[in-house]
Write a protein that holds these residues in place. Structure first.
Motif, PDB file in Angstrom:
ATOM      1  N   LYS A 164      35.297  72.819  31.113  1.00  0.00           N
ATOM      2  CA  LYS A 164      35.787  71.690  31.915  1.00  0.00           C
ATOM      3  C   LYS A 164      34.652  70.775  32.375  1.00  0.00           C
ATOM      4  O   LYS A 164      34.806  69.556  32.398  1.00  0.00           O
ATOM      5  N   GLN A 175      38.656  66.364  31.758  1.00  0.00           N
ATOM      6  CA  GLN A 175      38.565  67.667  32.413  1.00  0.00           C
ATOM      7  C   GLN A 175      39.924  68.358  32.458  1.00  0.00           C
ATOM      8  O   GLN A 175      40.029  69.567  32.222  1.00  0.00           O
ATOM      9  N   ARG A 176      40.974  67.588  32.745  1.00  0.00           N
ATOM     10  CA  ARG A 176      42.325  68.158  32.755  1.00  0.00           C
ATOM     11  C   ARG A 176      42.709  68.654  31.365  1.00  0.00           C
ATOM     12  O   ARG A 176      43.343  69.698  31.208  1.00  0.00           O
ATOM     13  N   SER A 224      41.047  72.062  30.485  1.00  0.00           N
ATOM     14  CA  SER A 224      41.676  73.238  31.078  1.00  0.00           C
ATOM     15  C   SER A 224      42.885  73.695  30.266  1.00  0.00           C
ATOM     16  O   SER A 224      43.228  74.873  30.267  1.00  0.00           O
TER      17      SER A 224
END
Length: 456
Positions: free
Chosen positions: A297, A287-288, A291
């Motif tokens: 995400k 998810q990081r 971004s």
């Protein structure tokens, strides 16, 4: 670099002839074997073990795996696998993962599996990531002179030559031969809700609250220090609207519900405890990464969370073989999962098809469960470092997340990845990687606690 200086000096002093085989730099020894174009049956490798009396090198065929119990019977020693960090300290002049199977050049005692002495010519790591070493039968025997020999590898996995199966054929055979678990009813309802653009937080909360255990897990998740929510959370709907958001709750609930389709042991490097820990860390990092890469995400989180479901399916369908794979993983930390899976599942008319690897098996299951295409592809291709194709960004994000997690000894693979190359393929820099390392360090305690709660 040339071959390891200590190895070269040893061979020269002993007058042992050898042939150096220059190669393109490889990420690990498995990759070097594949890139060489030679049969894996020509290669030998070293597995490193240790006890209170010090290290021991076990030399064996590349396509085999040592049996710690047989080593104990031969040596009288109860040995554990050497960690990558310990190995690096012993082999200072070698590239990581390219340990030459000539322990005498490093003053390390050696046990040799009997099969090795049957090689007419053996290819091995040279200590360098850009060269292999070839020794004929006589040179090999002289290089291993003084070693203890005996039967120390698992027998019975004689794979032989066979045509590769396509994934379509594997999927077809899996469905014919085995009763694959259907997606649990609650997971299916959550999945359908996520595809409904009009779905509300209340509808999602109502679904989750049908299940008291899942409700408690979602509430613990929302109340963790990962989110630093200052107030009190009194319901799942509040967890959705105030803290976590619809997608995050839906995805973690989908993961919790889906895992219930499988029965596998909790303990061991491939057990449920470590599965949840690996999955949550990978989901967080994916998810990081999304971004930073301009990708979805929520979808990236789901790719990271579900990418290893193939291991659960293997454990569910083949509990005894899964136990063997679990033991092999712990005994052979430097081996790739693909080589270990080939060792366990590479023989027998039915099990042969599982040698395609747990990634492909997981991708097949996700397709049957009608999960989003990027999730299918991330699961199916995360074991393939050179993948290029559909949903490539999501595959690369999962691969990079797993590579970073190897540095923390999290996951089922510990042979190193080419992190700079993976980062570059996603348009990221070394500074981005350092930032990601810092971010995961900050939340590691909370992710560990959440993993424990989900696996209990």
């Amino acid at each position: 670099m040339p071959i390891a200086p200590r190895l070269e000096r040893f061979l020269s002093l002993k007058g042992i002839p050898f042939r150096e085989l220059p190669t393109e730099p490889a990420a690990n020894f498995d990759a070097a074997v594949t890139a060489s174009g030679r049969s894996p049956d020509e290669f030998v490798r070293a597995s490193l073990m240790i006890d209170i009396n010090g290290p021991l090198m076990v030399v064996h065929a590349y396509n085999s795996n040592i049996d710690p119990e047989l080593v104990h019977r031969l040596t009288g020693r109860r040995l554990q696998p050497l960690t990558a960090r310990q190995a690096a300290r012993l082999f200072l002049d070698c590239d990581a993962g390219f340990i030459p199977p000539v322990g005498a050049s490093y003053d390390i005692p050696v046990v040799v599996d009997d099969d090795v002495f049957g090689y007419s010519r053996a290819v091995m790591a040279s200590g360098a990531d850009n060269a292999l070493l070839e020794l004929d039968r006589t040179s090999l025997a002289r290089a291993l002179s003084g070693a203890t020999s005996g039967h120390v590898v698992i027998r019975g996995q004689n794979n032989g030559e066979r045509d590769a199966l396509t994934l379509e054929e594997v999927a077809d055979q899996l469905q014919k031969l085995y009763r694959l678990p259907p997606m649990p009813a609650l997971a299916l309802r959550i999945l359908r809700l996520t595809t409904n653009t009009e779905a509300s937080a209340k509808e999602l909360a109502d679904l989750i609250e049908f299940d008291p255990s899942m409700t408690a897990q979602i509430m613990r998740y929302a109340g963790s220090a990962l989110f630093n929510y200052p107030g009190q959370i009194n319901s799942v709907q509040e967890a959705v609207t105030r803290v976590l958001g619809f997608d995050r709750v839906a995805h973690i609930a989908l993961g919790i519900a889906s895992v219930r389709a499988f029965e596998i042991p909790r303990k061991g490097m491939l057990g449920m405890d470590e599965f949840w820990r690996h999955s949550l860390y990978c989901a967080f990092l994916s998810q990081r990464l999304a971004s930073r890469c301009g990708e979805d995400k929520g979808l990236a989180y789901l790719c990271g969370l579900l990418h290893n479901f193939g291991l659960l399916l293997i454990g569910h369908l083949f509990p005894s073989e899964f136990d063997e794979l679990n033991q092999l993983r712990e005994s052979n930390p430097e081996a790739s999962m693909q080589s270990l899976e080939q060792q366990v599942f590479g023989a027998g008319d039915r099990q042969q098809l599982l040698a395609v690897g747990h990634g492909a098996i997981g991708g097949i299951l996700h397709r049957l469960w009608e999960l989003p295409d990027p999730v299918v592809k991330a699961a199916g291709m995360h074991q393939h470092p050179d993948y290029h194709g559909e949903h490539e960004q999501y595959v690369l994000m999962v691969q990079l997340a797993n590579g970073l997690l190897k540095e923390r000894n999290i996951g089922d693979e510990f042979n190193p990845d080419d992190l700079p190359a993976l980062a570059e393929s996603l348009g990221l820099t070394e500074q981005d990687l350092d930032t990601l390392r810092d971010e995961v360090e900050q939340v590691s305690g909370d992710l560990d606690a959440l993993a424990r709660s989900l696996s209990s």
